[in-house]
Design an enzyme around this catalytic site. Structure first.
Site, PDB file in Angstrom:
ATOM      1  N   GLU A  79      13.608  -8.416   9.756  1.00 28.61           N
ATOM      2  CA  GLU A  79      13.320  -7.010   9.482  1.00 28.61           C
ATOM      3  C   GLU A  79      12.848  -6.275  10.746  1.00 28.61           C
ATOM      4  O   GLU A  79      13.273  -5.173  11.012  1.00 28.61           O
ATOM      5  CB  GLU A  79      12.234  -6.941   8.394  1.00 28.61           C
ATOM      6  CG  GLU A  79      11.722  -5.555   8.092  1.00 28.61           C
ATOM      7  CD  GLU A  79      12.361  -4.980   6.841  1.00 28.61           C
ATOM      8  OE1 GLU A  79      12.809  -5.774   5.998  1.00 28.61           O
ATOM      9  OE2 GLU A  79      12.415  -3.742   6.723  1.00 28.61           O
ATOM     10  N   ASP A  80      11.967  -6.915  11.502  1.00 28.61           N
ATOM     11  CA  ASP A  80      11.245  -6.185  12.555  1.00 28.61           C
ATOM     12  C   ASP A  80      11.622  -6.548  13.988  1.00 28.61           C
ATOM     13  O   ASP A  80      11.063  -5.994  14.928  1.00 28.61           O
ATOM     14  CB  ASP A  80       9.720  -6.407  12.399  1.00 28.61           C
ATOM     15  CG  ASP A  80       9.210  -5.868  11.070  1.00 28.61           C
ATOM     16  OD1 ASP A  80       9.848  -4.952  10.533  1.00 28.61           O
ATOM     17  OD2 ASP A  80       8.188  -6.377  10.571  1.00 28.61           O
TER      18      ASP A  80
END
Ligand code: MN
Length: 479
Positions: A79-80
């Site tokens: 996600e990051d």
């Protein structure tokens, strides 16, 4: 607050897993996550890596396997950061990559929109959980750490995240039998959704505990002596109800001093025989309240919780709930699914479905409803709303979703009882099959062998998929 470091995590894992390759893989996952998240900060001002480390630590307290810890360390990289699923698969293994991917996707579930694509997605994820339950365990640990550090978020975010925690993660933790985590999540929810009530009730709980301390010490010693005299190996612990539990009782109209299970004594013994033997001794010495005895050993809760519960008049007429169980039952009571996985690492999803009613219900709903939006609505109604406990005339406990009717109750007892039901009695009064049940109702079903099966309208007068399916099955025979 002390931050978790990789050394603290590894020390904790070593308590139950000393495999060199496993520890090496965990360390490698840490280095990878640290490199990928480098420069990112949490809102608390701490380095981002503290978060995945904390999540992995929570899971190591549940003694989960190496791959779960590795996936926890990597859980926010897709996600990051720039890391890809293929890279995780290559550097670690495909199973770890699948779990990280699952955790990333489950974060996108939105239970509260009625949009088609979202429902389709939610359905896929929920069904995927049956295949790999570790994904939910990681997600619950992720949520727990986020809730513990919620003070750094804006007020609106705090409310939004706590509400979602109550609606989605508390029921999940309950179904998976993660009692300790569930209690903490509930308390954190209350702390952020209603700060003044939370503070008031925590103070009350502390005051209560303080007042009862002498009584408690006396009883602990007395029961200890009693069991020693009879050579029953045991240990005794005490616990106070969580703040949210007290809040819920007050909301339902109970006064604090009427809550008999505010304080519980837990007596842990070696085997089932000793559970009943201990119960006998306790009842012999302390008078039990008549109708407050529950045998969850013979009738486990749907999350596999087992224990004997009895409320007794302790010294000075303080009412005290006593819980008696074996060590295995105690571990199941606290850690549920995590303890189960530790003992059965290779159970297939089919076996899980058989043994955990949550997965069973989920797969039943999946098989009987084709429309995705309807599926999500039914899952919410049946599995993510509050449950009620209803008694059979024999004193057995049946757990049902709020809004359930006598029809749901009858089919939960057995398909036969449902099909042959003529008239129900609720708390001694004649009722009708479509009557909605309340917590603690005592229900008996009069059956009639000449009854010609269920009424077709009943399908719309019940909420559980089990009952609806049984009625459909009955009518199918005539087609
Ligand atoms: Mn996270």
């Amino acid at each position: 607050m002390n931050s978790i470091t990789i050394d603290i995590l590894l020390e904790n894992v070593k308590k139950y897993n000393n495999n060199h390759n496993d520890l090496e893989m965990i360390n490698r996952a840490f280095e990878c996550a640290q490199k990928m998240h480098a420069g990112q900060l949490r809102q608390s001002g701490e380095e981002y890596i503290v978060h995945p480390l904390s999540v992995a630590f929570i899971l190591s307290e549940l003694q989960l396997d190496c791959e779960t810890i590795v996936a926890a360390l990597l859980h926010d990289t897709l996600e990051d950061t720039n890391l890809t699923k293929d890279e995780i698969s290559h550097s670690f293994n495909p199973h770890v990559a699948m779990m990280v991917d699952g955790v990333t996707k489950i974060g996108k579930i939105n239970f509260n929109t009625k949009e088609e694509a979202n429902a389709t997605n939610t359905r896929k994820l929920l069904i995927g959980l049956i295949e790999e339950v570790r994904i939910i365990l990681i997600k619950i640990a992720d949520r727990l750490h986020n809730m513990r550090t919620l003070e750094y978020k804006k007020r609106e975010k705090q409310i939004e995240i706590s509400n979602e925690t109550k609606d989605l993660y508390v029921p999940l933790a309950y179904y998976l039998g993660l009692y300790r985590i569930k209690s903490e999540l509930e308390d954190l929810y209350l702390k952020y959704s209603n700060p003044s009530i939370y503070t008031m009730l925590s103070n009350k709980a502390i005051e209560f505990e303080h007042n009862i301390q002498n009584t408690l010490n006396y009883m602990l010693e007395d029961i200890d002596t009693l069991l020693n005299e009879q050579d029953v190996p045991h240990f005794i612990k005490s616990r106070t109800k969580n703040v949210y539990g007290i809040y819920k009782r007050i909301k339902s109209g109970k006064k604090i001093n009427e809550m008999h299970d505010l304080l519980a004594l837990k007596i842990v013994v070696d085997d089932i025989k000793d559970c009943y033997y201990t119960l006998g001794m306790i009842h012999n010495k302390y008078k039990p309240i008549n109708n407050n005895f529950k045998d969850y050993i013979a009738q486990p809760k749907i999350n596999m919780y087992q224990s004997l519960h009895t409320t007794i008049f302790g010294v000075d007429d303080h009412l005290i709930q006593t819980q008696i169980r074996t060590k295995e039952m105690d571990l199941t009571a606290n850690n549920g699914m995590a303890y189960y996985l530790k003992n059965n690492p290779d159970k297939s999803s089919l076996e899980l479905q058989r043994e955990f009613q949550f997965f069973n219900s989920l797969s039943k709903i999946n098989n009987s409803i084709s429309d995705d939006i309807e599926f999500v609505e039914q899952v919410k109604k049946e599995l993510f709303s509050e449950n009620i406990y209803v008694y059979t005339s024999k004193g057995d406990i049946i757990e049902l979703p709020v809004g359930s009717t006598v029809i749901d109750f009858a089919y939960k007892m057995s398909e036969e009882v449902g099909n042959y039901m003529s008239v129900p009695k609720i708390n001694g009064q004649y009722g009708s099959p479509s009557d909605i049940l309340k917590n603690k109702d005592i229900v008996s079903i009069l059956t009639d062998n000449t009854s010609f099966g269920p009424n077709i309208e009943w399908i719309d007068e019940c909420v559980t998929t089990g009952a609806k399916d049984a009625i459909k099955r009955f009518y199918k025979q005539f087609k």
